[in-house]
Scaffold this motif. Structure first.
Motif, short mmCIF file in Angstrom:
data_model
loop_
_atom_site.label_atom_id
_atom_site.label_comp_id
_atom_site.label_asym_id
_atom_site.label_seq_id
_atom_site.Cartn_x
_atom_site.Cartn_y
_atom_site.Cartn_z
N LYS A 101 0.82 -1.22 0.00
CA LYS A 101 0.00 0.00 0.00
C LYS A 101 0.85 1.27 0.00
O LYS A 101 0.35 2.36 0.26
CB LYS A 101 -0.94 0.00 1.21
N VAL A 102 2.16 1.12 -0.27
CA VAL A 102 3.03 2.29 -0.35
C VAL A 102 2.63 3.12 -1.57
O VAL A 102 2.66 2.64 -2.70
CB VAL A 102 4.52 1.87 -0.45
N ALA A 103 2.24 4.37 -1.32
CA ALA A 103 1.79 5.26 -2.41
C ALA A 103 2.90 6.20 -2.85
O ALA A 103 2.84 6.76 -3.95
CB ALA A 103 0.58 6.07 -1.94
N ILE A 104 3.91 6.41 -1.97
CA ILE A 104 4.99 7.35 -2.28
C ILE A 104 6.32 6.72 -1.88
O ILE A 104 6.50 6.30 -0.73
CB ILE A 104 4.80 8.69 -1.50
N LEU A 105 7.24 6.66 -2.83
CA LEU A 105 8.59 6.15 -2.57
C LEU A 105 9.58 7.28 -2.81
O LEU A 105 9.51 7.97 -3.82
CB LEU A 105 8.91 4.99 -3.52
N VAL A 106 10.50 7.47 -1.87
CA VAL A 106 11.55 8.48 -2.02
C VAL A 106 12.92 7.82 -1.87
O VAL A 106 13.14 7.05 -0.93
CB VAL A 106 11.42 9.60 -0.94
N LEU A 107 13.81 8.10 -2.82
CA LEU A 107 15.23 7.74 -2.67
C LEU A 107 15.98 9.04 -2.42
O LEU A 107 16.02 9.91 -3.28
CB LEU A 107 15.78 7.09 -3.95
N ASP A 108 16.55 9.18 -1.22
CA ASP A 108 17.28 10.39 -0.87
C ASP A 108 18.78 10.13 -0.95
O ASP A 108 19.24 9.05 -0.54
CB ASP A 108 16.89 10.84 0.54
N GLU A 109 19.55 11.10 -1.46
CA GLU A 109 21.00 10.94 -1.62
C GLU A 109 21.30 9.69 -2.44
O GLU A 109 22.11 8.84 -2.06
CB GLU A 109 21.71 10.88 -0.26
N ALA A 110 20.63 9.58 -3.59
CA ALA A 110 20.75 8.38 -4.41
C ALA A 110 22.20 8.15 -4.86
O ALA A 110 22.65 7.01 -4.96
CB ALA A 110 19.83 8.49 -5.63
N ASP A 111 22.94 9.22 -5.12
CA ASP A 111 24.33 9.05 -5.55
C ASP A 111 25.19 8.46 -4.44
O ASP A 111 26.09 7.67 -4.70
CB ASP A 111 24.92 10.38 -6.06
N GLU A 112 24.91 8.81 -3.19
CA GLU A 112 25.67 8.24 -2.08
C GLU A 112 25.34 6.76 -1.90
O GLU A 112 26.21 5.94 -1.58
CB GLU A 112 25.39 9.01 -0.78
N MET A 113 24.07 6.39 -2.11
CA MET A 113 23.71 4.97 -2.00
C MET A 113 24.44 4.16 -3.07
O MET A 113 24.84 3.03 -2.85
CB MET A 113 22.19 4.80 -2.10
N LEU A 114 24.61 4.77 -4.22
CA LEU A 114 25.37 4.13 -5.30
C LEU A 114 26.82 3.92 -4.86
O LEU A 114 27.38 2.84 -5.00
CB LEU A 114 25.31 5.01 -6.55
N ASP A 115 27.43 4.96 -4.27
CA ASP A 115 28.81 4.89 -3.78
C ASP A 115 28.97 3.78 -2.75
O ASP A 115 30.00 3.12 -2.69
CB ASP A 115 29.22 6.21 -3.10
N LEU A 116 27.97 3.62 -1.89
CA LEU A 116 28.08 2.68 -0.78
C LEU A 116 27.61 1.27 -1.16
O LEU A 116 27.53 0.39 -0.32
CB LEU A 116 27.29 3.19 0.42
N GLY A 117 27.29 1.06 -2.44
CA GLY A 117 26.99 -0.28 -2.94
C GLY A 117 25.60 -0.80 -2.64
O GLY A 117 25.37 -2.02 -2.61
N PHE A 118 24.63 0.09 -2.43
CA PHE A 118 23.28 -0.34 -2.06
C PHE A 118 22.36 -0.57 -3.26
O PHE A 118 21.19 -0.91 -3.08
CB PHE A 118 22.61 0.71 -1.16
N LEU A 119 22.85 -0.34 -4.46
CA LEU A 119 21.96 -0.38 -5.63
C LEU A 119 21.18 -1.70 -5.76
O LEU A 119 19.97 -1.66 -6.01
CB LEU A 119 22.78 -0.10 -6.90
N PRO A 120 21.81 -2.88 -5.57
CA PRO A 120 21.04 -4.13 -5.69
C PRO A 120 19.88 -4.21 -4.70
O PRO A 120 18.78 -4.65 -5.07
CB PRO A 120 22.09 -5.22 -5.42
N ASP A 121 20.11 -3.78 -3.45
CA ASP A 121 19.03 -3.80 -2.45
C ASP A 121 17.90 -2.87 -2.84
O ASP A 121 16.71 -3.20 -2.71
CB ASP A 121 19.57 -3.37 -1.07
N ILE A 122 18.26 -1.68 -3.34
CA ILE A 122 17.24 -0.70 -3.74
C ILE A 122 16.41 -1.25 -4.89
O ILE A 122 15.17 -1.13 -4.90
CB ILE A 122 17.90 0.63 -4.15
N GLU A 123 17.07 -1.87 -5.85
CA GLU A 123 16.34 -2.42 -7.00
C GLU A 123 15.36 -3.50 -6.56
O GLU A 123 14.25 -3.58 -7.08
CB GLU A 123 17.34 -2.96 -8.04
N LYS A 124 15.76 -4.32 -5.58
CA LYS A 124 14.85 -5.37 -5.08
C LYS A 124 13.62 -4.75 -4.43
O LYS A 124 12.50 -5.22 -4.61
CB LYS A 124 15.58 -6.27 -4.06
#
Length: 424
Positions: free
Chosen positions: A156-179
């Protein structure tokens, strides 16, 4: 006084009175640029990419429309204790900061905001989800874990926000975010905020956003660093850096100061040295447990200590507006780390000073940073702790010495904060 007219207020942009009243109580009335541009689009439910440098008001750029829509939007289902909004951030420290900011803005709303991150027990977080949470803020790994356990419902999540997306990329979180994003198969609004737009972020945006509006809060050719930050760069001998730093910390007008080191060991050693010289100092680095890191950060925010020695990863998401000085004790490894470090000062309308000590063995790193960011400082001067130029440039009183008082104790722990794990 500037003749420029003030930016519109949150009220003028149509934000619910319950939220504008809460913001006014915090002394916030007029919007920052990123807020002015994103609010009308976000309030209408459109997907967007917001691009602005750190410290320029991104949190309320997405937080205000998110709360407004969860509270009172026809296309968001009535709250029932299952999450309506999900905010994903790269670090525990930023999760806590964003969660607190949203709670302050939501104080007059019947919404429950809760923050989830690793390094803490699951029980309290699972209990909160069972009791009911409307707005979830958290780090990717813990959110994915809770979702896979069935504790965090995403249907039922109506709004998703990714904050500091470039930092998440730097820290290797991209696979978790995609899931997590793939689990949101129903129609929802997505807002992606980032200081920079590397290729993988744009790919992510194209994959998961629906006709997003790309908003930059500054012109395409604006500098990567804040104009409000004065940048001072000089060569310093490795053996003299501690004495140089002690002098800089006695500059007139110095308030809260973050000192960046490249390694955990150096961060701990610098903190111990400054404490021995009588400074009130805390430490934040990867060998410390989460409770110790939070104690240091809270003491720094409250002003109990006014110096924080930190490594880059530990300092991601330290979002404190009144930092007057940043000292790069060791030259950063790359230009974007330099931008993130010095972005901790000169924030939200304040001015700041960033000092970079370039060791003789760090000149190649500095050359790369200077060239990439076009800083115009290819040959930093050589200064020592006794150089008149150091005193004059940083407005250090003539009588400044090596120590300022009796030795103190490092808050958060120094060299022996936590012994490294042995490999079996």
């Amino acid at each position: 006084m500037s003749s420029e007219s003030p930016r519109p207020t949150f009220t003028e942009l149509g934000v619910a009175v319950e939220i504008t009243d809460a913001l006014e109580a915090l002394g916030i009335r007029h919007t920052f640029a990123i807020q002015e541009y994103t609010l009308p689009i976000a309030l209408d439910g459109h997907d967007l990419i917001g691009q602005a440098r750190t410290g320029m008001g991104k949190t309320y750029g997405f937080g205000v429309p998110l709360l407004d829509r969860v509270f009172d939007s026809a296309d968001v289902e009535e709250i029932d204790g299952t999450p309506r909004a999900l905010v994903i951030v790269p670090t525990r420290e930023l999760a806590v900061q964003v969660g607190e900011d949203l709670q302050r803005a939501a104080v007059n709303l019947p919404l429950k905001v809760f923050t989830f991150y690793g390094g803490t027990p699951y029980e309290e977080q699972i209990d909160a989800l069972e009791t009911g949470v409307d707005v979830v803020v958290g780090t990717p790994g813990r959110l994915l874990d809770l979702s896979q356990r069935g504790a965090l419902r995403l249907d039922k999540v109506a709004i998703l926000v990714l904050d500091e997306a470039d930092e998440m990329l730097d820290l290797g979180f991209l696979p978790d975010i995609e899931k997590i994003m793939r689990a949101l198969t129903h129609k929802h609004q997505t807002m992606l905020f980032s200081a920079t737009m590397p290729g993988p972020i744009l790919t992510l945006a194209r994959s998961f956003l629906d006709k997003p509006v790309h908003i930059r809060a500054e012109s395409a050719d604006s500098a990567a660093t804040h104009a409000t930050t004065r940048q001072i760069v000089f060569q310093a001998h490795r053996m003299d850096k501690e004495a140089v730093t002690a002098r800089i910390l006695q500059a007139r007008g110095r308030g809260k100061t973050i000192i960046f080191a490249r390694t955990k060991r150096t961060a701990a050693q610098v903190a111990e040295d400054l404490a021995a010289r009588g400074f009130t100092v805390g430490s934040v680095h990867g060998d410390m447990g989460q409770p110790a890191r939070e104690r240091s950060l809270n003491a720094f925010r409250s002003g109990k200590i006014d110096i924080l020695v930190a490594t880059d990863v530990a300092a991601r998401g330290i979002d404190i507006d009144d930092v007057t000085h940043v000292i790069n004790y060791q030259t950063p490894d790359d230009p974007m780390t330099y931008v993130h470090r010095i972005g901790r000062t000169g924030r939200a309308g304040h001015t700041g000073t960033a000092v970079t000590l370039v060791g003789y063995d760090e000149l190649l790193k500095w050359t790369a940073i200077n060239t990439e960011l076009n800083l115009g400082q290819p040959n930093p001067p050589q200064w020592f702790s006794t150089s008149p130029e150091l005193y004059e440039t940083l407005d250090i009183p003539e009588g400044a010495s090596d120590r300022v008082g009796p030795a103190t104790k490092v808050l958060g722990g120094g060299v022996t904060a936590r012994a490294p794990r042995r490999r079996r």
